[in-house]
Scaffold this motif. Structure first.
Motif, PDB file in Angstrom:
ATOM      1  N   SER A  70       0.839  -1.428   0.303  1.00 24.88           N
ATOM      2  CA  SER A  70      -0.252  -0.374  -0.232  1.00 24.88           C
ATOM      3  C   SER A  70       0.776   1.626   0.024  1.00 24.88           C
ATOM      4  N   SER A  71       2.394   1.206   0.616  1.00 18.42           N
ATOM      5  CA  SER A  71       3.001   2.336   0.705  1.00 18.42           C
ATOM      6  C   SER A  71       3.900   1.891   1.346  1.00 18.42           C
ATOM      7  N   ASP A  72       4.928   2.789   0.453  1.00 16.46           N
ATOM      8  CA  ASP A  72       6.483   2.955   0.903  1.00 16.46           C
ATOM      9  C   ASP A  72       6.517   2.827   2.814  1.00 16.46           C
ATOM     10  N   LYS A  73       5.874   3.943   3.363  1.00 20.50           N
ATOM     11  CA  LYS A  73       6.361   3.631   4.413  1.00 20.50           C
ATOM     12  C   LYS A  73       5.624   2.416   5.312  1.00 20.50           C
ATOM     13  N   GLU A  74       4.755   1.964   5.181  1.00 17.68           N
ATOM     14  CA  GLU A  74       4.015   1.043   5.333  1.00 17.68           C
ATOM     15  C   GLU A  74       5.337  -0.482   5.747  1.00 17.68           C
ATOM     16  N   ILE A  75       5.660   0.165   4.349  1.00 11.79           N
ATOM     17  CA  ILE A  75       7.225  -0.870   4.289  1.00 11.79           C
ATOM     18  C   ILE A  75       8.683  -0.349   5.058  1.00 11.79           C
ATOM     19  N   ASP A  76       8.540   0.536   5.729  1.00 13.69           N
ATOM     20  CA  ASP A  76       9.115   0.721   6.426  1.00 13.69           C
ATOM     21  C   ASP A  76       9.127   0.255   7.688  1.00 13.69           C
ATOM     22  N   SER A  77       8.065   0.802   8.174  1.00 11.54           N
ATOM     23  CA  SER A  77       7.177  -0.227   9.144  1.00 11.54           C
ATOM     24  C   SER A  77       7.514  -1.116   9.745  1.00 11.54           C
ATOM     25  N   LEU A  78       6.971  -1.829   8.376  1.00 13.76           N
ATOM     26  CA  LEU A  78       6.485  -3.950   8.739  1.00 13.76           C
ATOM     27  C   LEU A  78       8.230  -4.310   8.600  1.00 13.76           C
ATOM     28  N   SER A  79       9.615  -3.764   7.783  1.00 15.51           N
ATOM     29  CA  SER A  79      11.013  -4.050   8.207  1.00 15.51           C
ATOM     30  C   SER A  79      10.984  -4.089   9.516  1.00 15.51           C
ATOM     31  N   VAL A  80      10.674  -2.951  10.353  1.00 15.30           N
ATOM     32  CA  VAL A  80      11.270  -2.804  11.772  1.00 15.30           C
ATOM     33  C   VAL A  80      10.612  -4.690  12.235  1.00 15.30           C
ATOM     34  N   ARG A  81       8.848  -4.692  12.120  1.00  9.31           N
ATOM     35  CA  ARG A  81       8.264  -5.266  12.495  1.00  9.31           C
ATOM     36  C   ARG A  81       8.872  -6.410  12.629  1.00  9.31           C
ATOM     37  N   SER A  82       9.425  -7.367  11.014  1.00 10.83           N
ATOM     38  CA  SER A  82      10.318  -7.722  10.877  1.00 10.83           C
ATOM     39  C   SER A  82      10.835  -8.664  12.477  1.00 10.83           C
ATOM     40  N   TYR A  83      12.005  -8.079  12.778  1.00  6.62           N
ATOM     41  CA  TYR A  83      12.922  -8.510  13.564  1.00  6.62           C
ATOM     42  C   TYR A  83      11.939  -9.074  14.686  1.00  6.62           C
ATOM     43  N   GLU A  84      10.790  -9.301  14.664  1.00  5.99           N
ATOM     44  CA  GLU A  84      10.374 -10.596  15.433  1.00  5.99           C
ATOM     45  C   GLU A  84       9.522 -11.336  15.169  1.00  5.99           C
ATOM     46  N   CYS A  85       9.892 -11.627  14.147  1.00  2.58           N
ATOM     47  CA  CYS A  85       9.920 -13.162  13.273  1.00  2.58           C
ATOM     48  C   CYS A  85      11.088 -13.751  12.860  1.00  2.58           C
ATOM     49  N   SER A  86      10.602 -14.637  13.499  1.00  2.00           N
ATOM     50  CA  SER A  86      11.957 -16.260  14.101  1.00  2.00           C
ATOM     51  C   SER A  86      12.923 -16.163  12.460  1.00  2.00           C
ATOM     52  N   THR A  87      11.565 -16.708  12.130  1.00  2.81           N
ATOM     53  CA  THR A  87      12.176 -16.573  10.683  1.00  2.81           C
ATOM     54  C   THR A  87      12.915 -17.960  10.491  1.00  2.81           C
ATOM     55  N   CYS A  88      12.334 -18.374  10.683  1.00  6.43           N
ATOM     56  CA  CYS A  88      11.907 -20.423  10.766  1.00  6.43           C
ATOM     57  C   CYS A  88      11.789 -20.861   9.742  1.00  6.43           C
ATOM     58  N   GLY A  89      10.711 -20.624   9.128  1.00  9.07           N
ATOM     59  CA  GLY A  89       9.647 -21.180   8.301  1.00  9.07           C
ATOM     60  C   GLY A  89       9.011 -22.181   7.655  1.00  9.07           C
ATOM     61  N   LEU A  90       8.685 -21.593   9.108  1.00  5.04           N
ATOM     62  CA  LEU A  90       7.577 -23.083   9.524  1.00  5.04           C
ATOM     63  C   LEU A  90       5.852 -22.353   8.287  1.00  5.04           C
ATOM     64  N   CYS A  91       5.896 -21.357   8.521  1.00  5.30           N
ATOM     65  CA  CYS A  91       5.043 -21.128   8.043  1.00  5.30           C
ATOM     66  C   CYS A  91       4.774 -21.465   6.505  1.00  5.30           C
ATOM     67  N   SER A  92       5.799 -21.322   6.041  1.00  2.31           N
ATOM     68  CA  SER A  92       6.482 -22.099   4.642  1.00  2.31           C
ATOM     69  C   SER A  92       5.855 -23.479   4.383  1.00  2.31           C
ATOM     70  N   ALA A  93       6.504 -24.509   5.829  1.00  6.17           N
ATOM     71  CA  ALA A  93       6.149 -25.948   5.871  1.00  6.17           C
ATOM     72  C   ALA A  93       4.588 -26.101   5.398  1.00  6.17           C
ATOM     73  N   VAL A  94       3.055 -25.413   6.364  1.00  6.66           N
ATOM     74  CA  VAL A  94       2.904 -26.503   7.089  1.00  6.66           C
ATOM     75  C   VAL A  94       1.624 -25.202   5.496  1.00  6.66           C
ATOM     76  N   CYS A  95       1.940 -24.363   4.639  1.00 10.28           N
ATOM     77  CA  CYS A  95       1.341 -23.178   3.994  1.00 10.28           C
ATOM     78  C   CYS A  95       0.454 -24.576   2.463  1.00 10.28           C
ATOM     79  N   PRO A  96      -0.774 -24.957   2.661  1.00  7.16           N
ATOM     80  CA  PRO A  96      -1.478 -25.716   1.441  1.00  7.16           C
ATOM     81  C   PRO A  96      -1.010 -25.466   0.398  1.00  7.16           C
ATOM     82  N   VAL A  97      -0.543 -24.084  -0.026  1.00  7.30           N
ATOM     83  CA  VAL A  97      -0.233 -23.361  -1.558  1.00  7.30           C
ATOM     84  C   VAL A  97       1.441 -23.073  -1.739  1.00  7.30           C
ATOM     85  N   GLU A  98       2.186 -23.414  -0.556  1.00 10.78           N
ATOM     86  CA  GLU A  98       3.172 -23.920  -0.950  1.00 10.78           C
ATOM     87  C   GLU A  98       3.652 -22.202  -1.077  1.00 10.78           C
ATOM     88  N   VAL A  99       2.665 -20.912  -0.041  1.00 12.52           N
ATOM     89  CA  VAL A  99       3.312 -19.609  -0.212  1.00 12.52           C
ATOM     90  C   VAL A  99       5.142 -19.748   1.017  1.00 12.52           C
TER      91      VAL A  99
END
Length: 386
Positions: A70-99
């Motif tokens: 929606s906007s580059d400002k939101e991307i900047d905000s989300l980029s800070v929020r990304s440090y709460e993600c463990s980047t472990c990949g479980l979301c991808s492993a359980v995704c039924p459509v392989e996102v």
């Protein structure tokens, strides 16, 4: 608790204020592509959100991606929020459509660092750990004549299990006396935190040095090193020590423990051969494996993934609590093949490293090694290897 968007924006402003002025970089094509792919493909089924507290409190991958688009400002905000993600990949492993949503979060971290949006002050201990691993006296190279393969144990295995590291190297030397030993760091922390250029520069320098020495093969013991080397697309052959030990002639210790459950490190999520190799080695010495609900491809993060504990300890502890709860449910000690996972989980539940279990005679599973003894172990190993 997760941070609402308003607080995340405040965090963004705080980090910007504490960071040297950096000329804004345009949002990279790779980040826009990941946002667009997640927005297009995620069906908002909620499977990943049911397993991950970060997503449960931040929103589904598609909602996060649409917000970013929606906007580059939101991307900047989300980029800070990304440090709460463990980047472990479980979301991808359980995704039924392989996102693969974790790819989006990794790109957001790269964006954060490229634009100076997130100051890594709280991550300083981790970055210092990486820096020390690449410098004397912790760095060391023991390269015999005609060496074409090196054992690369990583940083944490020598720190926590120096005897197992030393014995592993002896086994490899017995198998092929030309095998060398390289004590160094693969720079995974920099990669994980979004310091893409620093990581690529450090790893490229290390791999080019190996190539100039005539080395053709790297034998890894650390899963993070293993995957870091593989993902860098080096010309060198990357082989796991667990694959090597399957065919090596050595006398394993007969463990007193006869039944364990295995915590597969999340970084090895798709390394099916490594999953099997570890189980074969344990079964060969009479150790029965009882599987937890989440194992192999669907394994849980130990809590250390993504260095989330430096920014949101609640999310990190939530992962470790989930893993320990599953281990207690099966009622046996855990075994892992990542020294970092052993360190993170071993304070709350008996957790052994598979190499220590197979190669070091012990009466019981040891507690994780505390500072400064972990650094002392590395120094002793470094100067006793010859």
């Amino acid at each position: 608790m997760g941070l609402p968007v308003a607080v995340a924006l405040t965090d963004l402003q705080r980090h910007q204020a504490g960071t040297a002025t950096i000329a804004p970089m345009p949002v990279s094509k790779s980040l826009r592509d990941e946002l667009q792919n997640t927005a297009d493909e995620c069906i908002d089924c909620g499977k990943c959100m049911s397993l991950c507290r970060f997503l449960a409190e931040s929103g589904s991958p598609v909602s996060i991606a649409l917000k970013g688009l929606s906007s580059d400002k939101e991307i900047d905000s989300l980029s800070v929020r990304s440090y709460e993600c463990s980047t472990c990949g479980l979301c991808s492993a359980v995704c039924p459509v392989e996102v693969e949503p974790e790819r989006m979060f990794k790109e957001l971290r790269n964006h954060a660092q490229a634009n100076g949006l997130f100051k890594l002050k709280q991550h300083t201990p981790l970055l210092k750990y990486e820096k020390l691993g690449r410098r004397f006296p912790f760095k060391g190279e023991f390269i015999p004549e005609s060496c074409n393969a090196v054992f690369f144990p990583g940083c944490t295995l020598p720190a926590m299990f120096p005897d197992a590291t030393r014995t592993t190297y002896k086994i490899l030397k017995h198998q092929d006396p030309r095998t060398g030993l390289m004590l160094n760091c693969c720079s995974k922390p920099s990669k994980m935190l979004g310091l893409k250029s620093r990581h690529e520069e450090n790893l490229s320098s290390l791999l080019h040095r190996m190539e100039r020495m005539g080395i053709k093969k790297i034998i890894t013991a650390c899963p993070n090193c293993h995957m870091t080397f593989k993902e860098f697309n080096t010309k060198l052959e990357i082989v796991s020590i667990y694959q090597k030990l399957k065919t090596a002639r050595f006398a394993p210790v007969r463990p007193k423990i006869t039944e364990v459950t295995i915590h597969d490190p999340c970084v090895t999520r798709y390394e099916t051969e490594m999953h099997e190799d570890v189980r074969v080695l344990l079964k060969a010495v009479g150790v029965q494996v009882v599987e937890m609900k989440h194992n192999r491809t669907k394994t849980l993060c130990c809590g250390e993934g993504g260095a989330t504990q430096f920014y949101n300890k609640i999310y990190a502890k939530n992962w470790s609590r989930k893993r320990i709860t599953e281990a207690k449910r099966v009622g046996v000690p855990m075994v892992s093949y990542c020294a970092g996972c052993v360190n993170f989980l071993g304070h709350e539940h008996p957790t052994a490293h598979v190499l220590d279990l197979l190669l070091v005679k012990r009466k019981r599973i040891p507690k994780p090694v505390a500072f400064p003894f972990n650094y002392l172990n590395r120094l002793i190993l470094r100067f006793s290897v010859r």
